[in-house]
Design a protein around this motif. Structure first.
Motif, PDB file in Angstrom:
ATOM      1  N   ALA A 110     -40.780  16.921 -34.530  1.00 55.20           N
ATOM      2  CA  ALA A 110     -41.884  16.249 -33.576  1.00 55.20           C
ATOM      3  C   ALA A 110     -42.791  15.101 -34.407  1.00 55.20           C
ATOM      4  O   ALA A 110     -43.073  14.106 -33.752  1.00 55.20           O
TER       5      ALA A 110
ATOM      6  N   GLN B  65     -40.609  12.245 -35.119  1.00 56.64           N
ATOM      7  CA  GLN B  65     -40.621  11.313 -33.909  1.00 56.64           C
ATOM      8  C   GLN B  65     -41.505  10.615 -33.512  1.00 56.64           C
ATOM      9  O   GLN B  65     -41.915   9.407 -33.162  1.00 56.64           O
ATOM     10  N   ALA B  66     -42.888  11.417 -33.654  1.00 56.70           N
ATOM     11  CA  ALA B  66     -44.357  10.750 -33.294  1.00 56.70           C
ATOM     12  C   ALA B  66     -44.393   9.404 -34.306  1.00 56.70           C
ATOM     13  O   ALA B  66     -44.975   8.643 -33.848  1.00 56.70           O
TER      14      ALA B  66
ATOM     15  N   ASP C 152     -42.095   6.641 -33.073  1.00 52.85           N
ATOM     16  CA  ASP C 152     -42.357   6.223 -31.817  1.00 52.85           C
ATOM     17  C   ASP C 152     -43.823   5.547 -31.564  1.00 52.85           C
ATOM     18  O   ASP C 152     -44.274   4.977 -30.615  1.00 52.85           O
TER      19      ASP C 152
ATOM     20  N   ALA D 170     -46.082   7.436 -30.627  1.00 51.12           N
ATOM     21  CA  ALA D 170     -46.599   7.992 -29.081  1.00 51.12           C
ATOM     22  C   ALA D 170     -45.809   9.396 -29.033  1.00 51.12           C
ATOM     23  O   ALA D 170     -44.802   9.804 -29.911  1.00 51.12           O
ATOM     24  N   VAL D 171     -46.453   9.952 -28.355  1.00 52.22           N
ATOM     25  CA  VAL D 171     -45.782  11.547 -28.030  1.00 52.22           C
ATOM     26  C   VAL D 171     -46.038  11.843 -26.358  1.00 52.22           C
ATOM     27  O   VAL D 171     -46.562  11.189 -25.690  1.00 52.22           O
ATOM     28  N   SER D 172     -44.947  12.744 -25.987  1.00 48.41           N
ATOM     29  CA  SER D 172     -44.720  13.081 -24.674  1.00 48.41           C
ATOM     30  C   SER D 172     -46.016  14.008 -24.399  1.00 48.41           C
ATOM     31  O   SER D 172     -46.588  14.476 -25.322  1.00 48.41           O
ATOM     32  N   ASP D 173     -46.295  14.367 -23.073  1.00 46.22           N
ATOM     33  CA  ASP D 173     -47.157  15.233 -22.690  1.00 46.22           C
ATOM     34  C   ASP D 173     -46.883  16.585 -23.261  1.00 46.22           C
ATOM     35  O   ASP D 173     -47.415  17.515 -23.448  1.00 46.22           O
ATOM     36  N   GLU D 174     -45.430  16.938 -23.203  1.00 44.64           N
ATOM     37  CA  GLU D 174     -44.884  18.181 -23.500  1.00 44.64           C
ATOM     38  C   GLU D 174     -45.234  18.397 -25.000  1.00 44.64           C
ATOM     39  O   GLU D 174     -45.471  19.575 -25.656  1.00 44.64           O
ATOM     40  N   VAL D 175     -44.943  17.391 -25.724  1.00 45.79           N
ATOM     41  CA  VAL D 175     -45.014  17.364 -27.268  1.00 45.79           C
ATOM     42  C   VAL D 175     -46.543  17.531 -27.620  1.00 45.79           C
ATOM     43  O   VAL D 175     -46.890  18.649 -28.544  1.00 45.79           O
ATOM     44  N   ARG D 176     -47.444  16.886 -26.869  1.00 48.31           N
ATOM     45  CA  ARG D 176     -48.836  17.024 -27.158  1.00 48.31           C
ATOM     46  C   ARG D 176     -49.370  18.381 -26.749  1.00 48.31           C
ATOM     47  O   ARG D 176     -50.182  18.845 -27.573  1.00 48.31           O
TER      48      ARG D 176
END
Length: 366
Positions: free
Chosen positions: A67, A70-71, A74, A76-82
Motif C-alpha cells: 500500500a 502504491q501510494a 499514485d 493518492a490513496v483510497s478511503d479503504e487504504v486510508r
C-alpha cells in the motif's frame, strides 16, 4: 574503531508538505554542518541502502508495504487504504517519497546494525521513526527503523540490548514490539501528557521497559539527574552487548511540538555517558521540528562521538548554510544569532523538582 556516519541525499529535498512539521530539512543540515566543520571525510560516510522486501517484512506486513508503494506511485490513496493503514491520515501524509524515504531510513539503520556486528559506533540521523506499527503509519512514522535495527542485532546473535529513547514523545512502537522480550530493555525519557499519551511511569511492558514521563519545562539539571540516578544504573546492571540511542531533538526548548526546556548539552551528555558502556553503539535521529536546533544538535552528537573540539564560532561555510535556512513557524521569523554562529547551546540548568527525583527513584525499583 572510528565511528561511521550513514546518510542519504533523499532527505535533502524531501518534505511531508509545506504545512507539515516535517517540511523542514534536518538530516541534510546535520550532514552539511559536519562536512563544513571537516568532521565527515568520505572514508567514514556510508550511503543508506534501499532494503529488500524480505528485510522490511521482518517486522512490517507485506500488504501494508504494498500500500505504501502504491501510494507513492499514485500520490493518492483510497478511503479503504486510508482507514486501514492510516496512510494519508493523522499527520501521515502521502508525499513524493512516502515509500522510498522511510525504506531508506530503515535500510540505513539495518546497515548500521550489520556494521557493528563485531563492535563499533554508527551515527544514523535519518533513523529514529519509533512510532511506526507493523501494519499502519503512526506519528509521522511509516516504518519503524529502530525495531528493524534491533531485530537485525538479534538475528546476528545478540541477546542483551538496551534501547534508550530521549525523544520528547514516548517510543511506543519500539516498546510494544519488544513487549515481554527479555533480550531488549527499552528505556524512554519523554514529556508527560503528550501524544501518544503512553509511557506512564508504572508501565513496564511485561517487565522489559522503563518509562520516565518528564514534566513540562524539564531542564538540563533534571535530565542529568534522571540519567545519573536511574538510566545509567539500569544500563550498568544489565551490562548490554549493544545500545541503540534514539536522539530525537524535540525536547530542546526551541522546538514547536513539545514543552521541555533542554539545551543540546543534554544530548551531548547522554552520548558521552553511554558511548563506552557497551561495545556497540548506534545513534539515531528522531523527532525535532526546528531546522536550526535539530541540525546543530545532531552535528554536535557526531562531533562528540569523534572527540572533536567544539568551536566557539562556526566556520564560514557552516554559518552560511545555517543562514540559508528558513522556517515558517514563529521561531523562524527572528532567529537568534547563535543559531547561525555556534553549535553548542548555553546550558539550561535549574532546580530539580521533587517529582523528577521521585521518577528517578521509581525507575530503580522492580
Amino acid at each position: 574503531m572510528t565511528p561511521l556516519y550513514i546518510g542519504s541525499e533523499i532527505y535533502r529535498n524531501s518534505s511531508y508538505g509545506p504545512k507539515h512539521p516535517l517540511a523542514v530539512p534536518r538530516v541534510s543540515v546535520c550532514t552539511d554542518l559536519c562536512r563544513a566543520l571537516g568532521w565527515l571525510p568520505d572514508s567514514v560516510y556510508r550511503d543508506a541502502p534501499m532494503p529488500s522486501e524480505d528485510e522490511l517484512t521482518r517486522f512490517h506486513d507485506p500488504e501494508y508495504l504494498a500500500a505504501l508503494r502504491q501510494a507513492e506511485r499514485d500520490q493518492a490513496v483510497s478511503d479503504e487504504v486510508r482507514a486501514r493503514f492510516r496512510i494519508g491520515a493523522e499527520g501521515n501524509p502521502v508525499y513524493r517519497e512516502v515509500y522510498r524515504r522511510p525504506a531508506i531510513s530503515a535500510g540505513g539503520v539495518m546497515l548500521a546494525a550489520h556494521l557493528t556486528a563485531n563492535g563499533g559506533i554508527v551515527h544514523c540521523p535519518g533513523g529514529g521513526t519509533h512510532h511506526g506499527r507493523p501494519a499502519r503509519a503512526s506519528g509521522f512514522c511509516f516504518l519503524n527503523d529502530p525495531v528493524l535495527g534491533l531485530l537485525t542485532w538479534l538475528d546476528l546473535g545478540l541477546d542483551n540490548i538496551v534501547y534508550l529513547d530521549i525523544d520528547a514523545h514516548h517510543g511506543d512502537g519500539v516498546q510494544d514490539a519488544f513487549h515481554d522480550d527479555p533480550r531488549v530493555l527499552t528505556i524512554s525519557l519523554h514529556e508527560a501528557n503528550r501524544w501518544p499519551h503512553t509511557g506512564d511511569a508504572t508501565d513496564r511492558a511485561g517487565g522489559e521497559a522503563r518509562n520516565v514521563p518528564l514534566p513540562a519545562g524539564c531542564n538540563d539539571s533534571e535530565f542529568a539527574h534522571v540519567m545519573t540516578n536511574a538510566v545509567l544504573p539500569l544500563i550498568d546492571s544489565r551490562r548490554p552487548q549493544a545500545i541503540m540511542l534514539q536522539a530525537g531533538a524535540d525536547g530542546l526548548q526551541e522546538d514547536p511540538l513539545a514543552k521541555l526546556s533542554l539545551s543540546n548539552n543534554a544530548h551531548r551528555a547522554v552520548v558521552q555517558a553511554i558511548r563506552h558502556r557497551a561495545p556497540r553503539l548506534l545513534v539515531l535521529g528522531g523527532g525535532g521540528y526546528n531546522p536550526w536546533t535539530v541540525g546543530r544538535c545532531w552535528a554536535l552528537i557526531w562531533g562528540t562521538l569523534n572527540d572533536q573540539p567544539i568551536p566557539d564560532r562556526l566556520p564560514p561555510d557552516a554559518e552560511a548554510g545555517l543562514r540559508a535556512l528558513s522556517f515558517e513557524r514563529a521561531a523562524g521569523r527572528n532567529p537568534p544569532q547563535h543559531w547561525f554562529t555556534t553549535l553548542l547551546d548555553q546550558p539550561r540548568d535549574g532546580l530539580i523538582r521533587d517529582e523528577v527525583r521521585r521518577l528517578a527513584e521509581a525507575n530503580l525499583t522492580a
